[in-house]
Design an enzyme around this catalytic site. Structure first.
Site, PDB file in Angstrom:
ATOM      1  N   ASP A  40       0.856  -1.180   0.000  1.00  0.00           N
ATOM      2  CA  ASP A  40       0.000   0.000   0.000  1.00  0.00           C
ATOM      3  C   ASP A  40       0.899   1.238   0.000  1.00  0.00           C
ATOM      4  OD1 ASP A  40      -2.754  -1.289   0.126  1.00  0.00           O
ATOM      5  OD2 ASP A  40      -1.626  -2.371   1.634  1.00  0.00           O
ATOM      6  N   GLU A  42       3.653   1.863   1.415  1.00  0.00           N
ATOM      7  CA  GLU A  42       5.108   1.685   1.484  1.00  0.00           C
ATOM      8  C   GLU A  42       5.789   1.947   0.150  1.00  0.00           C
ATOM      9  OE1 GLU A  42       2.748  -0.782   2.257  1.00  0.00           O
ATOM     10  OE2 GLU A  42       3.889  -2.389   3.219  1.00  0.00           O
ATOM     11  N   ARG A  43       5.075   1.685  -0.941  1.00  0.00           N
ATOM     12  CA  ARG A  43       5.708   1.842  -2.244  1.00  0.00           C
ATOM     13  C   ARG A  43       6.206   3.267  -2.448  1.00  0.00           C
ATOM     14  NH1 ARG A  43       5.602  -0.771  -7.614  1.00  0.00           N
ATOM     15  NH2 ARG A  43       5.768   0.812  -9.240  1.00  0.00           N
ATOM     16  N   HIS A  48      10.726   0.510  -5.155  1.00  0.00           N
ATOM     17  CA  HIS A  48      10.052  -0.674  -5.682  1.00  0.00           C
ATOM     18  C   HIS A  48      10.975  -1.417  -6.634  1.00  0.00           C
ATOM     19  CE1 HIS A  48       9.018   2.927  -8.088  1.00  0.00           C
ATOM     20  NE2 HIS A  48       9.374   2.154  -9.100  1.00  0.00           N
ATOM     21  N   CYS A  83       4.525  -8.361  -1.708  1.00  0.00           N
ATOM     22  CA  CYS A  83       4.257  -7.211  -0.840  1.00  0.00           C
ATOM     23  C   CYS A  83       5.562  -6.948  -0.110  1.00  0.00           C
ATOM     24  CB  CYS A  83       3.067  -7.457   0.090  1.00  0.00           C
ATOM     25  SG  CYS A  83       3.208  -8.936   1.103  1.00  0.00           S
ATOM     26  N   VAL A  88       1.453 -12.190   3.688  1.00  0.00           N
ATOM     27  CA  VAL A  88      -0.009 -12.120   3.741  1.00  0.00           C
ATOM     28  C   VAL A  88      -0.595 -11.488   2.473  1.00  0.00           C
ATOM     29  CG1 VAL A  88      -2.014 -11.260   5.004  1.00  0.00           C
ATOM     30  CG2 VAL A  88      -0.002 -12.029   6.260  1.00  0.00           C
ATOM     31  N   CYS A 131      13.993   0.841  -7.708  1.00  0.00           N
ATOM     32  CA  CYS A 131      13.719   2.068  -8.431  1.00  0.00           C
ATOM     33  C   CYS A 131      12.910   2.975  -7.516  1.00  0.00           C
ATOM     34  CB  CYS A 131      12.934   1.687  -9.686  1.00  0.00           C
ATOM     35  SG  CYS A 131      12.294   3.071 -10.610  1.00  0.00           S
ATOM     36  N   CYS A 133      11.048   5.790  -8.848  1.00  0.00           N
ATOM     37  CA  CYS A 133      10.190   6.680  -9.634  1.00  0.00           C
ATOM     38  C   CYS A 133       8.801   6.721  -9.004  1.00  0.00           C
ATOM     39  CB  CYS A 133      10.113   6.201 -11.098  1.00  0.00           C
ATOM     40  SG  CYS A 133       9.023   4.787 -11.363  1.00  0.00           S
ATOM     41  N   CYS A 138       5.851   1.127 -13.415  1.00  0.00           N
ATOM     42  CA  CYS A 138       7.251   1.525 -13.552  1.00  0.00           C
ATOM     43  C   CYS A 138       7.800   1.080 -14.896  1.00  0.00           C
ATOM     44  CB  CYS A 138       8.056   0.886 -12.426  1.00  0.00           C
ATOM     45  SG  CYS A 138       9.817   1.198 -12.527  1.00  0.00           S
TER      46      CYS A 138
HETATM   47 ZN   LIG Z   1      10.139   2.881 -11.037  1.00  0.00          ZN
END
Ligand SMILES: [Zn+2]
Length: 142
Positions: A40, A42-43, A48, A83, A88, A131, A133, A138
């Site tokens: 969620d 955290e990205r 990522h 995740c 989970v 990455c 971005c 992505c």
């Molecule tokens: Zn990216």
């Protein structure tokens, strides 16, 4: 608390298998693998996996058809979910997607639904390419 409670897996669904980070790096060499990040918030601050798609677990159930269309449009036949730890949310979303495929009337051309062992945290901890971005999808070159 995890936002998604485990779903009952249909007996028709293909089994969800696990792939290690090193195996995923090799798989990524081919162009037919989509990496699906279901974390969620955290990205946005943790970075990522380069080239991954973002389908957050809190809205995942509503976006399963979008994910299938995205994968088909990009010619993917293997989806690898993860995740943060892949304990989970990752496996739950992977099973949800596998169930959706099993119930779909058309053959979507998806051959494999997998989960990345140890998730993003394990991937990053082992020094694999990440990455930062802000793209939902992505491009992987950053
Ligand atoms: Zn990216």
């Amino acid at each position: 608390m995890d936002p998604i409670s485990p779903v009952k897996t249909s007996t028709m669904a293909k089994p969800v298998s696990y792939v290690t980070g090193s195996e995923l790096l090799t798989l990524k060499e081919g162009s037919n693998v989509a990496i699906v990040d279901v974390r969620d918030d955290e990205r946005s601050y943790d970075g990522h996996i380069a080239g991954s798609l973002h389908f957050a677990s809190d809205t995942f159930n509503d976006r399963v058809p979008d994910l299938l269309q995205t994968a088909k449009a990009q010619g993917k036949d293997t989806l690898v979910f993860h995740c943060a730890l892949s304990q989970v949310r990752g496996p739950t979303c992977a099973r949800r997607f596998a169930d959706y495929l099993a119930e779909a009337k058309e053959d979507a051309g998806i051959k494999n639904v997998m989960v990345l062992e140890r998730g993003y945290n394990g991937w990053e901890a082992s020094g694999k390419p990440v990455c930062h971005c802000s793209g939902t999808n992505c491009k992987g070159g950053c």
